[in-house]
Design an enzyme around this catalytic site. Structure first.
Site, short mmCIF file in Angstrom:
data_model
loop_
_atom_site.label_atom_id
_atom_site.label_comp_id
_atom_site.label_asym_id
_atom_site.label_seq_id
_atom_site.Cartn_x
_atom_site.Cartn_y
_atom_site.Cartn_z
N TYR A 89 -2.11 -0.74 10.25
CA TYR A 89 -2.12 -1.03 8.81
C TYR A 89 -0.81 -0.53 8.18
O TYR A 89 -0.18 -1.23 7.38
CB TYR A 89 -3.31 -0.34 8.16
N SER A 111 0.86 -1.19 0.00
CA SER A 111 0.00 0.00 0.00
C SER A 111 0.89 1.23 0.00
O SER A 111 2.06 1.17 0.37
CB SER A 111 -0.89 0.00 1.25
N LYS A 166 1.95 -2.99 6.29
CA LYS A 166 2.23 -2.74 4.88
C LYS A 166 3.69 -2.31 4.68
O LYS A 166 4.33 -2.68 3.68
CB LYS A 166 1.28 -1.69 4.31
#
Length: 266
Positions: free
Chosen positions: A151, A138, A155
């Site tokens: 997150y 991401s 990532k």
């Protein structure tokens, strides 16, 4: 020169919808035989039938499921050329009062462990055919993600893993796909907020265009960003801190870091 993909075999985790399903359709249209792996059996089977592939139920948090998915590709199609490790979820909690250990562990298990397990089981088969592994990371792996730090952490870990694997296994290409907010189920809780602040939402087709640039390219250890209003390309990790000599000059030709070299020697 265009890359000939006819007859290649691809395994796609998180393949029942969003980026995974769109990548399955794009690859199949180019003659690739596709294994769609997902926990969503109903939708996954629909995608597999649509692309003339096969479906396998795969919970990427379970190492044995990743092994079984690879086995299906080898058994049904004779090998594995492309492992697209794409399954992922948002976290939705911070490290403050709303921190939830179960949400944290689930996000890390899907977004990071799932890539680790997928690489481990796909690697010998992909290496034997000179293939490649692509992991969906991401933009949050390349820049701060204050709204979802967990997150951002997993990532960023995927990006670091990909870059290290490329040095460890020079006979296979390993790259990361790093989209900004794309029009998939993962942004459903954020969609209204993104609309309010004017944050563009990428069409899935734009993400798959970049995915195909990676598939048809020649690079390894790269993290390709996908961002509205900007041409996708590998992110430049410029002027990294090592390996360097005591005077600060870069040690040229050092394919592996000192830890890898020491482990090999011992």
């Amino acid at each position: 020169m265009p890359v000939e993909l006819t007859g290649k075999v691809a395994l796609i985790t998180g393949g029942s919808n969003g980026i995974g399903a769109a990548a399955a359709r794009r690859l199949a249209a180019l003659g690739v035989r596709v294994v769609v792996a997902d926990v969503d059996e109903e939708q996954g089977k629909l995608v597999a039938d649509e692309v003339g592939g096969v479906f396998v139920r795969c919970d990427v948090t379970v190492a044995a499921d990743s092994a079984a998915a690879v086995d299906v590709a080898v058994r049904e199609f004779g090998g594995l050329d492309i492992a697209f490790l794409n399954a992922g979820i948002g976290t939705g909690c911070s490290l403050g009062d709303d921190f939830d250990v179960e949400i944290y562990r689930r996000a890390m298990a899907i977004n990071l462990d799932g890539v680790v397990y997928g690489v481990h089981h796909a690697l010998p088969h992909v290496r034997s055919r000179g293939g490649q592994i692509i992991a969906t990371a991401s933009m949050a792996g390349l820049m701060p993600m204050p709204g979802d730090p967990v997150y951002g952490a997993n990532k960023a870990a995927v990006v670091g893993l990909v870059r290290s694997l490329a040095g460890a296994y020079p006979d296979v290409r390993v790259n990361a796909l790093c989209p900004a907010f794309a029009d998939t189920n993962i942004i459903t809780p954020l969609r209204s907020t993104l609309d309010e602040i004017g944050m563009p939402i990428l069409p899935v087709s734009a993400v798959v265009d970049t995915f195909m640039s990676i598939v048809e390219g020649s690079g390894t250890g790269e993290a390709w960003f996908v961002q509205a209003g900007r041409e996708s390309e590998p992110f430049g990790f410029r002027n990294p801190p090592g390996p360097r000599a005591a005077d600060g000059s870069r040690i040229e030709g050092a394919r592996k870091d000192p830890v890898s070299l020491a482990l090999k020697e011992n």
